[in-house]
Scaffold this active site. Structure first.
Site, short mmCIF file in Angstrom:
data_model
loop_
_atom_site.label_atom_id
_atom_site.label_comp_id
_atom_site.label_asym_id
_atom_site.label_seq_id
_atom_site.Cartn_x
_atom_site.Cartn_y
_atom_site.Cartn_z
N LYS A 1 -14.81 84.80 -23.12
CA LYS A 1 -16.21 84.77 -22.69
C LYS A 1 -16.89 83.46 -23.08
O LYS A 1 -17.70 82.95 -22.32
CB LYS A 1 -16.99 85.98 -23.21
CG LYS A 1 -17.16 86.05 -24.70
CD LYS A 1 -17.95 87.28 -25.08
CE LYS A 1 -17.74 87.67 -26.52
NZ LYS A 1 -17.70 86.62 -27.53
N ARG B 1 -24.32 92.38 -30.14
CA ARG B 1 -23.07 92.98 -30.59
C ARG B 1 -23.29 94.35 -31.22
O ARG B 1 -22.36 94.91 -31.80
CB ARG B 1 -22.43 92.07 -31.62
CG ARG B 1 -21.42 91.06 -31.04
CD ARG B 1 -21.00 90.15 -32.16
NE ARG B 1 -19.66 89.67 -32.04
CZ ARG B 1 -19.35 88.40 -31.80
NH1 ARG B 1 -20.29 87.51 -31.61
NH2 ARG B 1 -18.10 88.01 -31.77
N ARG C 1 -5.73 80.25 -31.04
CA ARG C 1 -6.95 79.52 -30.72
C ARG C 1 -7.17 78.33 -31.66
O ARG C 1 -6.97 78.42 -32.86
CB ARG C 1 -8.14 80.47 -30.82
CG ARG C 1 -9.46 79.80 -30.58
CD ARG C 1 -10.49 80.72 -30.07
NE ARG C 1 -10.91 81.70 -31.06
CZ ARG C 1 -11.91 82.54 -30.86
NH1 ARG C 1 -12.55 82.53 -29.71
NH2 ARG C 1 -12.25 83.41 -31.78
N ARG D 1 -10.05 78.55 -36.87
CA ARG D 1 -11.16 79.20 -37.57
C ARG D 1 -10.64 80.14 -38.64
O ARG D 1 -9.61 80.79 -38.45
CB ARG D 1 -11.98 80.01 -36.54
CG ARG D 1 -13.03 79.18 -35.87
CD ARG D 1 -13.68 79.89 -34.70
NE ARG D 1 -13.96 81.30 -34.90
CZ ARG D 1 -14.54 82.07 -33.98
NH1 ARG D 1 -14.91 81.55 -32.81
NH2 ARG D 1 -14.76 83.33 -34.20
N ARG E 1 -12.07 92.17 -36.80
CA ARG E 1 -13.00 91.88 -35.70
C ARG E 1 -12.83 92.88 -34.55
O ARG E 1 -13.79 93.27 -33.90
CB ARG E 1 -12.82 90.44 -35.22
CG ARG E 1 -13.43 89.44 -36.21
CD ARG E 1 -12.97 88.02 -35.99
NE ARG E 1 -13.22 87.51 -34.67
CZ ARG E 1 -12.49 86.58 -34.08
NH1 ARG E 1 -11.46 86.05 -34.71
NH2 ARG E 1 -12.77 86.17 -32.88
P1 AMP Z 1 -17.72 84.50 -32.41
O1 AMP Z 1 -17.68 83.02 -32.54
O2 AMP Z 1 -18.59 84.97 -31.29
O3 AMP Z 1 -16.32 85.11 -32.34
O4 AMP Z 1 -18.40 85.07 -33.76
C1 AMP Z 1 -17.83 84.83 -35.01
C2 AMP Z 1 -18.46 85.71 -36.08
O5 AMP Z 1 -19.87 85.42 -36.20
C3 AMP Z 1 -18.39 87.20 -35.86
O6 AMP Z 1 -17.14 87.76 -36.25
C4 AMP Z 1 -19.54 87.69 -36.76
O7 AMP Z 1 -19.18 87.63 -38.14
C5 AMP Z 1 -20.59 86.61 -36.52
N1 AMP Z 1 -21.45 86.94 -35.37
C6 AMP Z 1 -21.51 86.30 -34.17
N2 AMP Z 1 -22.40 86.87 -33.35
C7 AMP Z 1 -22.92 87.92 -34.02
C8 AMP Z 1 -23.89 88.93 -33.72
N3 AMP Z 1 -24.49 89.00 -32.51
N4 AMP Z 1 -24.19 89.84 -34.67
C9 AMP Z 1 -23.61 89.80 -35.88
N5 AMP Z 1 -22.67 88.90 -36.23
C10 AMP Z 1 -22.33 87.97 -35.32
#
Ligand code: AMP
Length: 209
Positions: free
Chosen positions: A13, A88, A124, A157, A168
């Site tokens: 996404k 989320r 990744r 990461r 996750r």
């Molecule tokens: P992403 O880069 O979208 O995979 O997000 C990485 C991490 O950031 C997630 O595993 C959460 O720990 C945190 N995170 C990102 N977006 C949110 C959200 N909308 N609500 C809470 N935690 C978030």
């Protein structure tokens, strides 16, 4: 033009949202990028978020809701924006509806079979400078370890390790899957399997633009 991108970790996404943002010259707002940047800076939000992000857990709703509200009210969002990684959880989804206050928007759900998702997550590579994302097999950089766009040093990461990826996914099932149900009547479903450009074509066809 307001788009909300939903999908499990590794659905692609973020990659698709970035391409759409570039095509229409609108900001791509990725909550994960904002949180990682805050962690690197070591500011208040970063200090609070670090423990959650590194463990693959959700940062508390009041924090992410506040960040999103503030970000989408900036002038560069006047002509539209893409939100990726938010909402989320159900409280986040309700808060976002309230923030949008009836403004027209499209909710995109990128669907990918679980097997492909696991493979994508473990390979990744991310750029800490410009946020570009690569994959060791499916989308490698031209020069190993170096970002094609900005020359940054690519890294894996901390939350892209096997254990944290598992957490996750659990978090996704428990907190984020109900968000899909919340949006079910206005969801644009896009098959996210296969090549990046093929998915992008499917996405453009599915959207009202
Ligand atoms: P992403 O880069 O979208 O995979 O997000 C990485 C991490 O950031 C997630 O595993 C959460 O720990 C945190 N995170 C990102 N977006 C949110 C959200 N909308 N609500 C809470 N935690 C978030």
């Amino acid at each position: 033009m307001i788009f909300i991108f939903l999908g499990p970790p590794g659905s692609g996404k973020g990659t698709q949202a970035k391409k759409l943002a570039e095509k229409y010259s609108i900001p791509h707002i990725a909550l994960g990028d904002i949180l990682r940047e805050a962690i690197r800076e070591g500011n208040e939000v970063g200090k609070l978020a670090a423990q959650y992000v590194e463990a693959g857990k959700l940062v508390p709703d009041p924090v992410t809701i506040k960040i999103t509200r503030e970000r989408i009210s900036r002038p560069d969002c006047m002509n539209g924006f893409i939100i990726d990684g938010f909402p989320r959880s159900l409280p986040q989804a309700r808060a976002l509806d309230e923030m949008l206050g009836g403004m027209d928007h499209q909710v995109v759900y990128i669907e990918v079979p679980l097997q492909q998702i696991v493979a994508r997550n473990t390979g990744r590579l991310s750029c800490p400078v410009c946020g570009a994302v690569y994959h060791v097999k499916n989308n490698p950089p031209k020069q190993a370890g170096i970002c094609d766009r900005c020359g940054g040093q690519l890294y894996q990461r901390k939350d892209d390790t096997k254990d944290v990826i598992e957490t996750r996914f659990k978090v996704y099932d428990q907190s984020t899957a109900p968000v899909i149900e919340y949006y079910k009547d206005r969801l644009v479903r896009v098959d996210g399997s296969g090549e990046i450009d093929a998915v992008f074509l499917r996405l453009l066809r599915a959207l009202r633009i």
